[in-house]
Design a protein around this motif. Structure first.
Motif, PDB file in Angstrom:
ATOM      1  N   ALA A  76       6.374   9.469 -12.631  1.00 23.16           N
ATOM      2  CA  ALA A  76       5.486   8.980 -11.570  1.00 23.16           C
ATOM      3  C   ALA A  76       4.071   9.493 -11.803  1.00 23.16           C
ATOM      4  O   ALA A  76       3.877  10.613 -12.295  1.00 23.16           O
ATOM      5  CB  ALA A  76       5.997   9.435 -10.218  1.00 23.16           C
ATOM      6  N   PRO A  77       3.075   8.693 -11.461  1.00 19.58           N
ATOM      7  CA  PRO A  77       1.689   9.166 -11.606  1.00 19.58           C
ATOM      8  C   PRO A  77       1.412  10.292 -10.615  1.00 19.58           C
ATOM      9  O   PRO A  77       2.110  10.449  -9.610  1.00 19.58           O
ATOM     10  CB  PRO A  77       0.850   7.929 -11.297  1.00 19.58           C
ATOM     11  CG  PRO A  77       1.729   7.038 -10.510  1.00 19.58           C
ATOM     12  CD  PRO A  77       3.136   7.343 -10.932  1.00 19.58           C
ATOM     13  N   SER A  78       0.385  11.050 -10.890  1.00 21.83           N
ATOM     14  CA  SER A  78       0.016  12.143  -9.989  1.00 21.83           C
ATOM     15  C   SER A  78      -0.700  11.571  -8.768  1.00 21.83           C
ATOM     16  O   SER A  78      -1.114  10.412  -8.744  1.00 21.83           O
ATOM     17  CB  SER A  78      -0.883  13.138 -10.723  1.00 21.83           C
ATOM     18  OG  SER A  78      -2.122  12.516 -11.018  1.00 21.83           O
ATOM     19  N   VAL A  79      -0.876  12.419  -7.777  1.00 23.76           N
ATOM     20  CA  VAL A  79      -1.569  12.013  -6.558  1.00 23.76           C
ATOM     21  C   VAL A  79      -3.016  11.670  -6.882  1.00 23.76           C
ATOM     22  O   VAL A  79      -3.575  10.696  -6.354  1.00 23.76           O
ATOM     23  CB  VAL A  79      -1.482  13.128  -5.489  1.00 23.76           C
ATOM     24  CG1 VAL A  79      -2.286  12.770  -4.261  1.00 23.76           C
ATOM     25  CG2 VAL A  79      -0.038  13.401  -5.121  1.00 23.76           C
ATOM     26  N   ALA A  80      -3.627  12.431  -7.784  1.00 19.11           N
ATOM     27  CA  ALA A  80      -5.017  12.160  -8.159  1.00 19.11           C
ATOM     28  C   ALA A  80      -5.143  10.793  -8.827  1.00 19.11           C
ATOM     29  O   ALA A  80      -6.097  10.046  -8.571  1.00 19.11           O
ATOM     30  CB  ALA A  80      -5.526  13.251  -9.096  1.00 19.11           C
ATOM     31  N   GLU A  81      -4.182  10.436  -9.663  1.00 17.02           N
ATOM     32  CA  GLU A  81      -4.213   9.127 -10.318  1.00 17.02           C
ATOM     33  C   GLU A  81      -4.034   8.012  -9.291  1.00 17.02           C
ATOM     34  O   GLU A  81      -4.703   6.973  -9.369  1.00 17.02           O
ATOM     35  CB  GLU A  81      -3.118   9.037 -11.384  1.00 17.02           C
ATOM     36  CG  GLU A  81      -3.378   9.889 -12.607  1.00 17.02           C
ATOM     37  CD  GLU A  81      -2.231   9.882 -13.588  1.00 17.02           C
ATOM     38  OE1 GLU A  81      -2.503   9.930 -14.801  1.00 17.02           O
ATOM     39  OE2 GLU A  81      -1.065   9.821 -13.136  1.00 17.02           O
ATOM     40  N   ALA A  82      -3.142   8.218  -8.333  1.00 13.81           N
ATOM     41  CA  ALA A  82      -2.945   7.215  -7.284  1.00 13.81           C
ATOM     42  C   ALA A  82      -4.190   7.075  -6.424  1.00 13.81           C
ATOM     43  O   ALA A  82      -4.585   5.959  -6.072  1.00 13.81           O
ATOM     44  CB  ALA A  82      -1.740   7.588  -6.426  1.00 13.81           C
ATOM     45  N   ASP A  83      -4.849   8.199  -6.112  1.00 16.09           N
ATOM     46  CA  ASP A  83      -6.097   8.144  -5.345  1.00 16.09           C
ATOM     47  C   ASP A  83      -7.180   7.398  -6.107  1.00 16.09           C
ATOM     48  O   ASP A  83      -7.935   6.606  -5.534  1.00 16.09           O
ATOM     49  CB  ASP A  83      -6.580   9.558  -4.999  1.00 16.09           C
ATOM     50  CG  ASP A  83      -5.752  10.202  -3.904  1.00 16.09           C
ATOM     51  OD1 ASP A  83      -5.101   9.448  -3.141  1.00 16.09           O
ATOM     52  OD2 ASP A  83      -5.752  11.443  -3.813  1.00 16.09           O
ATOM     53  N   ALA A  84      -7.250   7.647  -7.404  1.00 13.02           N
ATOM     54  CA  ALA A  84      -8.249   6.965  -8.236  1.00 13.02           C
ATOM     55  C   ALA A  84      -7.972   5.461  -8.272  1.00 13.02           C
ATOM     56  O   ALA A  84      -8.903   4.646  -8.220  1.00 13.02           O
ATOM     57  CB  ALA A  84      -8.250   7.538  -9.646  1.00 13.02           C
ATOM     58  N   LEU A  85      -6.719   5.085  -8.364  1.00 12.73           N
ATOM     59  CA  LEU A  85      -6.358   3.668  -8.392  1.00 12.73           C
ATOM     60  C   LEU A  85      -6.711   2.992  -7.069  1.00 12.73           C
ATOM     61  O   LEU A  85      -7.246   1.880  -7.048  1.00 12.73           O
ATOM     62  CB  LEU A  85      -4.865   3.507  -8.689  1.00 12.73           C
ATOM     63  CG  LEU A  85      -4.354   2.091  -8.845  1.00 12.73           C
ATOM     64  CD1 LEU A  85      -5.012   1.416 -10.042  1.00 12.73           C
ATOM     65  CD2 LEU A  85      -2.855   2.076  -9.000  1.00 12.73           C
ATOM     66  N   VAL A  86      -6.447   3.667  -5.938  1.00 13.22           N
ATOM     67  CA  VAL A  86      -6.765   3.108  -4.625  1.00 13.22           C
ATOM     68  C   VAL A  86      -8.281   3.009  -4.451  1.00 13.22           C
ATOM     69  O   VAL A  86      -8.788   2.023  -3.891  1.00 13.22           O
ATOM     70  CB  VAL A  86      -6.117   3.952  -3.498  1.00 13.22           C
ATOM     71  CG1 VAL A  86      -6.665   3.568  -2.140  1.00 13.22           C
ATOM     72  CG2 VAL A  86      -4.610   3.799  -3.531  1.00 13.22           C
ATOM     73  N   ALA A  87      -9.028   3.979  -4.958  1.00 10.54           N
ATOM     74  CA  ALA A  87     -10.493   3.929  -4.858  1.00 10.54           C
ATOM     75  C   ALA A  87     -11.051   2.788  -5.695  1.00 10.54           C
ATOM     76  O   ALA A  87     -12.012   2.126  -5.295  1.00 10.54           O
ATOM     77  CB  ALA A  87     -11.087   5.266  -5.292  1.00 10.54           C
TER      78      ALA A  87
END
Length: 164
Positions: free
Chosen positions: A16-27
């Motif tokens: 699974a991607p990290s939380v930071a990667e998910a935040d970057a994707l949502v941004a």
């Protein structure tokens, strides 16, 4: 983020991607709802846009709990019984010929038996003849199966010396 597509397709096989990667994707893609759902799953926090869109769309497969495949492969009780019977051939088969004894399904009472009524049982009880009273109630219970519970309660009270 290159494996994000694989993460959505088969989440159990890809890390699974990290939380930071998910935040970057949502941004980067604020309209991409699956990324927001993924971030919800990673952080445990609800996203207001996902909650806002929920009434207008079907439940996301990303929110469903993982299916335990071992439960799906577990045999049912009928399958276990069938497998047991096939392995050992332990079926019960009736033997040839007539049974040696007649099987009686209901109690048979002769008409020659003594007269049995509730009144007679009450008279015996009033005279202190508890055994005779219980015997009559038992016969009445056999003759009147619909009242067997009632007679069983009377017998229990007589045997426990409870006043009727």
């Amino acid at each position: 983020m290159a494996d994000l597509k694989n993460c959505f397709a088969a989440p159990a096989t890809v890390e699974a991607p990290s939380v930071a990667e998910a935040d970057a994707l949502v941004a980067r893609f604020p309209w991409f709802l699956p990324a927001r759902i993924l971030r919800e799953g990673l952080t445990g926090e609800s996203d207001p846009r996902v909650a806002l869109m929920a009434p207008w769309r079907a439940e996301s497969s990303l929110r469903r709990p993982a299916v335990d495949a071992s439960v799906l492969r577990r045999p049912t009780s009928d399958e276990i019984i069938d497998r047991f019977l096939q392995e050992e051939d332990l079926r019960i088969v009736a033997g040839d010929g007539e049974p040696e004894e007649e099987i009686v399904m209901q109690a048979q009472l002769d008409d020659d038996d003594e007269v049995v009524t509730e009144e007679l049982a009450e008279i015996y009880l009033a005279q202190g003849l508890r055994d005779k009273s219980v015997a009559i109630y038992r016969k009445l219970s056999l003759r009147n199966p619909e009242k067997s519970v009632y007679f069983a309660e009377l017998i229990g009270k007589i045997e426990n010396n409870i006043k009727i």
